[in-house]
Design an enzyme around this catalytic site. Structure first.
Site, PDB file in Angstrom:
ATOM      1  N   ARG A  34      45.677  -1.768 -12.595  1.00 42.30           N
ATOM      2  CA  ARG A  34      46.194  -3.100 -12.907  1.00 42.30           C
ATOM      3  C   ARG A  34      45.158  -4.221 -12.852  1.00 42.30           C
ATOM      4  NH1 ARG A  34      49.704   0.100 -10.617  1.00 42.30           N
ATOM      5  NH2 ARG A  34      51.625   0.463 -11.785  1.00 42.30           N
ATOM      6  N   ILE A 101      45.273  10.363  -7.608  1.00 44.68           N
ATOM      7  CA  ILE A 101      45.396  11.697  -8.201  1.00 44.68           C
ATOM      8  C   ILE A 101      44.024  12.290  -8.484  1.00 44.68           C
ATOM      9  CG2 ILE A 101      47.645  11.138  -9.237  1.00 44.68           C
ATOM     10  CD1 ILE A 101      46.204  10.519 -11.865  1.00 44.68           C
ATOM     11  N   HIS A 119      51.594  11.008  -5.554  1.00 48.64           N
ATOM     12  CA  HIS A 119      51.671  11.028  -7.020  1.00 48.64           C
ATOM     13  C   HIS A 119      50.987  12.245  -7.613  1.00 48.64           C
ATOM     14  CE1 HIS A 119      52.373   6.369  -6.970  1.00 48.64           C
ATOM     15  NE2 HIS A 119      53.453   7.061  -6.641  1.00 48.64           N
ATOM     16  N   CYS A 130      58.250  26.855 -14.275  1.00 45.49           N
ATOM     17  CA  CYS A 130      58.096  27.914 -13.260  1.00 45.49           C
ATOM     18  C   CYS A 130      57.039  27.584 -12.218  1.00 45.49           C
ATOM     19  CB  CYS A 130      57.794  29.256 -13.928  1.00 45.49           C
ATOM     20  SG  CYS A 130      56.093  29.404 -14.518  1.00 45.49           S
TER      21      CYS A 130
HETATM   22  P1  OAD Z   1      46.517  -0.791  -8.850  1.00 45.54           P
HETATM   23  O1  OAD Z   1      45.553  -0.794  -9.995  1.00 45.54           O
HETATM   24  O2  OAD Z   1      47.874  -1.317  -9.088  1.00 45.54           O
HETATM   25  O3  OAD Z   1      45.903  -1.621  -7.640  1.00 45.54           O
HETATM   26  C1  OAD Z   1      44.583  -1.384  -7.195  1.00 45.54           C
HETATM   27  C2  OAD Z   1      44.168  -2.556  -6.317  1.00 45.54           C
HETATM   28  O4  OAD Z   1      42.882  -2.263  -5.780  1.00 45.54           O
HETATM   29  C3  OAD Z   1      44.050  -3.867  -7.099  1.00 45.54           C
HETATM   30  O5  OAD Z   1      44.893  -4.817  -6.498  1.00 45.54           O
HETATM   31  C4  OAD Z   1      42.565  -4.256  -6.950  1.00 45.54           C
HETATM   32  O6  OAD Z   1      42.407  -5.629  -6.675  1.00 45.54           O
HETATM   33  C5  OAD Z   1      42.124  -3.458  -5.750  1.00 45.54           C
HETATM   34  N1  OAD Z   1      40.720  -3.044  -5.775  1.00 45.54           N
HETATM   35  C6  OAD Z   1      40.043  -2.437  -6.777  1.00 45.54           C
HETATM   36  N2  OAD Z   1      38.787  -2.137  -6.408  1.00 45.54           N
HETATM   37  C7  OAD Z   1      38.636  -2.590  -5.122  1.00 45.54           C
HETATM   38  C8  OAD Z   1      37.575  -2.587  -4.171  1.00 45.54           C
HETATM   39  N3  OAD Z   1      36.385  -2.029  -4.442  1.00 45.54           N
HETATM   40  N4  OAD Z   1      37.799  -3.160  -2.969  1.00 45.54           N
HETATM   41  C9  OAD Z   1      39.006  -3.721  -2.685  1.00 45.54           C
HETATM   42  N5  OAD Z   1      40.048  -3.719  -3.528  1.00 45.54           N
HETATM   43  C10 OAD Z   1      39.878  -3.170  -4.729  1.00 45.54           C
HETATM   44  O7  OAD Z   1      46.533   0.716  -8.283  1.00 45.54           O
HETATM   45  P2  OAD Z   1      47.598   1.391  -7.272  1.00 45.54           P
HETATM   46  O8  OAD Z   1      48.187   0.396  -6.345  1.00 45.54           O
HETATM   47  O9  OAD Z   1      46.940   2.588  -6.709  1.00 45.54           O
HETATM   48  O10 OAD Z   1      50.827   5.879 -10.388  1.00 45.54           O
HETATM   49  O11 OAD Z   1      48.701   1.844  -8.299  1.00 45.54           O
HETATM   50  C11 OAD Z   1      49.840   2.516  -7.838  1.00 45.54           C
HETATM   51  C12 OAD Z   1      50.275   3.547  -8.847  1.00 45.54           C
HETATM   52  O12 OAD Z   1      50.433   2.928 -10.135  1.00 45.54           O
HETATM   53  C13 OAD Z   1      49.273   4.634  -9.100  1.00 45.54           C
HETATM   54  O13 OAD Z   1      49.371   5.676  -8.148  1.00 45.54           O
HETATM   55  C14 OAD Z   1      49.618   5.110 -10.462  1.00 45.54           C
HETATM   56  C15 OAD Z   1      49.897   3.793 -11.150  1.00 45.54           C
HETATM   57  O14 OAD Z   1      50.824   3.866 -12.182  1.00 45.54           O
HETATM   58  C16 OAD Z   1      50.882   7.049 -11.008  1.00 45.54           C
HETATM   59  O15 OAD Z   1      49.939   7.536 -11.603  1.00 45.54           O
HETATM   60  C17 OAD Z   1      52.211   7.698 -10.901  1.00 45.54           C
HETATM   61 ZN    ZN Z   2      56.107  28.657 -16.672  1.00 44.44          ZN
END
Ligand code: OAD
Ligand code: ZN
Length: 247
Positions: A34, A101, A119, A130
């Site tokens: 994001r 992941i 996830h 299966c």
């Molecule tokens: P996001 O991309 O939503 O958030 C990552 C956060 O990490 C952001 O707010 C950035 O500001 C922060 N960030 C990035 N680099 C950084 C650094 N070096 N130091 C400090 N902060 C940093 O990712 P997630 O919260 O992991 O789901 O997203 C949650 C889920 O949404 C994921 O597991 C994925 C996605 O859809 C699935 O794949 C099912």
């Molecule tokens: Zn199978």
């Protein structure tokens, strides 16, 4: 400066739980979802019903996966991963709950017994019918032979998908149960590198705080749950944990 209060909390942590998101892997070269330039700002995610419904979507999902592998397949754990592995080895952390992941916690030496993958894992694939396991190289070879048609399970002909949880796909029940037990019984809960917008995963920091844990959030940008935390650090994860562990 931000490291001092974190160092104080880590010093007295005895049964902590870390909860990680994509931000812990950005210093390893893997984009998050994001932030500007994040994966979901370039491509809309392919949700589970779409993956199941359409061969073209399955092919697109595999094209994206192989492109990711070409770009980031060689990624190695970063300072955040190593700091958490050290805290586990020291017995101060009980476990790591991750939304990631990418397999980088395992690569930093964390045992499966100490890791909860909410996830799933994109480094291998499984049959959705299966459960048979397939390696990415095998899927890729079949995909290319069949001129970019997604392969099916050789045992049961079911659809094969990376072992990740897509939007619209049921959460893994064993992982959810383990994460709930850990969150309900820890002294410190460290939420690291997550925007904390994706539920049910984001419910675990809330649960830990309600159960009495000290809630720490380390993230470059504000998160949905900053107001709930005992300590919020808006800084780079690698910098903050390196500095805190040095103290
Ligand atoms: P996001 O991309 O939503 O958030 C990552 C956060 O990490 C952001 O707010 C950035 O500001 C922060 N960030 C990035 N680099 C950084 C650094 N070096 N130091 C400090 N902060 C940093 O990712 P997630 O919260 O992991 O789901 O997203 C949650 C889920 O949404 C994921 O597991 C994925 C996605 O859809 C699935 O794949 C099912
Ligand atoms: Zn199978």
């Amino acid at each position: 400066a931000a490291a001092a209060p974190l160092a104080a909390i880590l010093k007295r942590m005895r049964a902590g739980v870390a909860f990680t998101g994509a931000g812990i892997s950005t210093e390893c070269g893997i984009p998050d979802f994001r932030s500007p330039g994040g994966l979901w700002t370039r491509n809309r995610p392919i949700d589970y019903p779409s993956f199941l419904a359409s061969g073209e979507m399955r092919a697109e999902a595999w094209r994206r996966r192989f492109a990711m592998e070409a770009a980031f397949g060689g990624a190695r754990p970063g300072r955040g991963h190593r700091a958490l592995a050290d805290l586990l080895a020291a017995g101060q952390l009980q476990a790591i709950i991750t939304q990631n992941i990418d397999g980088l916690h395992q690569a930093s030496g964390v045992a499966e017994a100490r890791l909860v993958e909410l996830h799933g894992n994109s480094t291998y694939a499984t049959c959705l019918e299966c459960g048979a396991r397939y390696e990415l190289g095998w899927v890729r070879a079949r995909f290319e032979e069949a001129r970019e048609r997604a392969p099916d399970c050789t045992d049961c002909a079911g659809p094969i998908k990376t072992a990740t949880i897509s939007f619209g796909q049921p959460m893994p029940s064993a992982a959810m149960a383990r994460a709930g037990a850990l969150s309900g019984d820890c002294d410190v809960f460290l939420a690291i590198g997550s925007s904390l917008v994706v539920w049910p995963a984001a419910g675990f920091p809330v649960q830990a705080k309600r159960a009495g844990a000290t809630l720490v959030i380390v993230n470059r940008e504000p998160t949905e749950l900053d107001a709930l935390a005992d300590l919020v650090i808006h800084a780079d994860i690698g910098d903050v944990f390196s500095a805190a562990l040095e103290r």
